[in-house]
Design an enzyme around this catalytic site. Structure first.
Site, mmCIF file in Angstrom:
data_model
loop_
_atom_site.group_PDB
_atom_site.id
_atom_site.type_symbol
_atom_site.label_atom_id
_atom_site.label_comp_id
_atom_site.label_asym_id
_atom_site.label_seq_id
_atom_site.Cartn_x
_atom_site.Cartn_y
_atom_site.Cartn_z
ATOM 1 C CE LYS A 326 -3.787 1.896 2.808
ATOM 2 N NZ LYS A 326 -4.754 1.848 3.856
ATOM 3 C CB SER A 400 -7.803 3.469 3.141
ATOM 4 O OG SER A 400 -6.960 2.961 4.240
ATOM 5 C CB SER A 424 -8.179 0.338 5.865
ATOM 6 O OG SER A 424 -8.756 1.790 6.169
#
Length: 715
Positions: A326, A400, A424
């Site tokens: 990420k 996210s 997330s």
């Protein structure tokens, strides 16, 4: 491989064990104990007896090789002390040396031919070459004769789902049987392989083993390697031969990749090239997955270097396994954007958790998309585009950690790292039909990660299966003394082992009340009830729980002062200067927090509430006080379309987090797994939640469910 093996001639009766959840513990096979001129020779005092102890090495070496070949977890211990001897009790240091008629002329810490006796880092402290640990095999450095005091052994066993232990090493009368007795107290089924252990007093060796197996197995069993070899040989003959991987453009699991590498059916360079081919192909389906990708030639060069480094050597556990990060996690030399150009920087170092993966042989491919500054559960808050679920171009990917989930679900990489502050990692995993594991906060180093909410942040792991997620977690699960939010291993919860396993031994679980489940769509509620019944058939017993602290804790995250920590974490000055450059939804969220009329005392009021809810939630999982093993919840209440989320970005985002917001607020661990499919062929996920430190327990129970679900899908 047979599900269970047996040592039929063990005392007091046959010892039966499943290789998949069995560990071979090799106690203290150090130069200090089995080579001349070490502490062991001083302890023994008789050169002839001492030299005979080393006779166990060839047999133990063969047991070690066979154990590795049939998938038994190998764990080594080493007795020794810190160089400053700060962990050496005075009683241990002087008792034998001070014996009036004793033969101990030297003591712990004194200089010997192989360095200071029983001191970590010295030549004599190391394991002998014949039994040297392989990459991925834990080494427990213990300051005592038993292996639990001052160590992480108990958590190491629980994290790996171990239920049975085969014991070997030295000395039988001291460290071997002391550790076995401690394992017995903790619920493990234990057996000493009598010809793989030895000591300095034969009468004491015999007596100590008689005590272990006496009184119908008071502490455990005594077996022999001959039975072990016969059973292992028989089980291997029943295992079908490995077949070459199918050429269907799919990425193999971590264990399959390892087998392909070891048998020469593949190599890291081939895998890396196939990964880049898949990434290029998938861009036509979804161009918003990646933020940055390593140049192909650099990744191939890394693969070649890896192959050269380990040519003819044992392979580390993640050898040649491609992964992505990420884009709020640092990789040296790569730009970390957090999908916010005004925040972006070039990382000077690699995040410690990522470095552990690289050291284990994993190959970095690139950075993937995310909701800006990790604020959101939708995947719709990135200036780099909106990824969609791999199962529908119309439905959100979740966030996210949006790109992290899509990259795994699309088979672009073997695993990814995301973050999970409020869901997330679990939400996007559910929306893409994969595993999303959020470890207990503070157990994985958070250094080198752009913070969203420092006291609540944790890295998360996304993988196709629980097995792969667990393999990655075991590499990363190391205490970082430089992380101010890290939990020391000895502060984490532990529990007794049940040698029968969750399915046979049973477990308890709770679910949210019907009033809370009303937040789910009708289809999701129906699917959840199917899962509840399936879990009952897997050995689970449904127990009523008070869900109040979880609901109230979830409300604290965004409807109280805790949201102000996000400002502190990102930086007030940065937000004040750059608020107009943010994505519209991110801007709205931070503007609301910045313009809040919050009073200072409310912060402390909410912290007190958080402490209370955390205490209540942790009691829910205390089985010694009537608590449950796991809390089962839907990972999300619905799966919105991208259009629906864009129409109500704050309200619908909050709804998506109904069952995830509380997780880190009250210090839970959780893993989301796919549990079914909707009429639209979209995945439905459920999350197994546990108390702080109960990571291994939730993974064990989730694995039972995953196995049952796979069996059903084949019918």
């Amino acid at each position: 491989m047979a599900a269970k093996l047996s040592l039929p001639n063990a005392r007091p009766y046959a010892f039966t064990f499943p290789p998949a959840t069995t560990a071979l513990i090799i106690i203290d096979m150090q130069r200090d104990f089995v080579d001349p001129n070490g502490f062991g020779s001083i302890q023994c005092g008789n050169p002839e007896i001492f030299s005979a102890v080393r006779n166990i090495v060839p047999t133990l070496q063969k047991v070690l090789e066979v154990s590795r070949s049939i998938g038994i977890q190998v764990i080594h211990t080493r007795e020794g002390h810190r160089p400053d001897l700060s962990d050496l009790p005075p009683s241990k240091k002087v008792r034998q040396v001070n014996a009036p008629n004793g033969h101990h002329t030297m003591g712990i810490g004194d200089q010997g031919p192989m360095g200071r006796l029983l001191v970590r880092g010295e030549w004599g402290h190391d394991i002998i070459d014949e039994l040297r640990q392989l990459p991925g095999e834990p080494v427990i450095d213990k300051p005592g004769k038993g292996s639990y005091w001052g160590t992480s052994l108990h958590r190491t066993l629980l994290a790996r789902g171990i239920t049975h232990i085969l014991f070997s090493g030295v000395t039988t009368e001291c460290c071997v049987t002391t550790t076995l007795r401690e394992c017995n107290d903790r619920g493990f089924e234990c057996c000493i392989l009598s010809d793989c252990t030895g000591g300095f007093d034969q009468q004491m060796v015999t007596t100590s083993m008689d005590i272990i197996s006496g009184q119908d197995g008071l502490f455990g069993y005594i077996g022999n390697s001959s039975d072990f070899f016969a059973q292992a040989s028989k089980s291997q003959s029943l295992t079908p031969p490995s077949t070459p991987p199918v050429s269907d453009d799919s990425l193999q699991s971590i264990s399959e990749l390892q087998k392909a590498y070891k048998t020469g059916l593949s190599d890291p360079e081939m895998v890396v090239n196939s990964v880049f081919d898949r990434i290029e192909k998938y861009k036509a389906i979804d161009p918003a997955v990646w933020i940055s990708i390593q140049p192909r030639e650099d990744a191939v060069a890394a693969a070649k270097s890896l192959s050269a480094k380990y040519a003819g050597k044992p392979l580390p556990p993640l050898y040649g396994v491609p992964f992505a990060l990420k884009d709020n996690i640092d990789y040296e030399g790569a730009t970390t954007t957090a999908t916010c150009e005004t925040y972006a920087y070039v990382a000077k170092t690699t995040a410690p958790a990522v470095q552990l993966l690289l050291d284990a042989g994993a190959i970095y491919i690139g950075k993937v998309n995310m909701d800006q500054l990790a604020t959101g559960l939708s995947g719709c808050r990135s200036p780099y585009g909106t990824p969609h679920s791999v199962h529908s171009q119309d439905h959100i990917s979740g966030g996210s950690s949006s790109g992290s989930a899509v990259a795994v679900a699309a088979g672009l990489v073997s695993f990814t790292l995301g973050t999970d502050t409020a869901g997330s990692g679990r939400v996007p995993a559910a929306f893409n039909g994969i595993v999303g594991f959020k470890p207990t906060k503070g157990t994985i180093s958070a250094r080198g990660v752009v913070p969203a909410c420092k006291s609540l942040d944790t890295l998360s792991i996304m993988a196709p299966t629980l097995t792969d997620a667990r393999k990655v977690w075991l590499i990363m699960d190391q205490y970082d003394s430089l992380d101010p939010y890290a939990k020391t291993p000895l502060s984490l919860s532990l529990w007794k082992s049940d040698f029968r396993g969750p399915k046979e031994g049973g477990f308890t679980f709770g679910v949210p009340p019907a009033s809370v489940l009303e937040a789910c769509s009708k289809e999701y509620r129906d699917l959840f009830q199917v899962v509840v019944q399936k879990l009952r058939s897997c050995g689970g017993r449904l127990v009523d729980v008070d869900y109040t602290p979880f609901s109230l804790a979830g409300d604290l995250l965004y409807n109280a002062s805790l949201v102000q920590e996000r400002i502190a974490s990102i930086g007030y000055d940065f937000l004040a200067a750059n608020i107009d450059t943010l994505h519209p939804t991110t801007k709205a969220l931070f503007e609301a927090a910045l313009n809040s009329d919050l009073r200072p005392w409310q912060v402390f009021h909410d912290q007190a509430l958080q402490a209370r809810y955390t205490m209540q939630a942790q009691k829910t999982f205390n089985t010694l006080e009537g608590g449950i093993d796991v809390l089962l919840v839907p990972s999300t209440p619905c799966h919105p379309t991208i259009k629906e989320m864009e129409a109500d970005p704050l309200g619908l985002n909050a709804k998506v987090g109904t069952f995830t917001h509380a997780g880190n607020v009250v210090d839970l661990c959780g893993v989301s797994v796919n549990a079914g499919w909707t009429a639209e062929k979209l995945p439905f996920g459920v999350t197994f939640l546990g108390g702080s430190g109960y990571d291994g327990r939730i993974l064990d129970i989730a694995a039972v469910f995953e196995e049952a679900a796979k069996a059903d899908s084949k019918v």
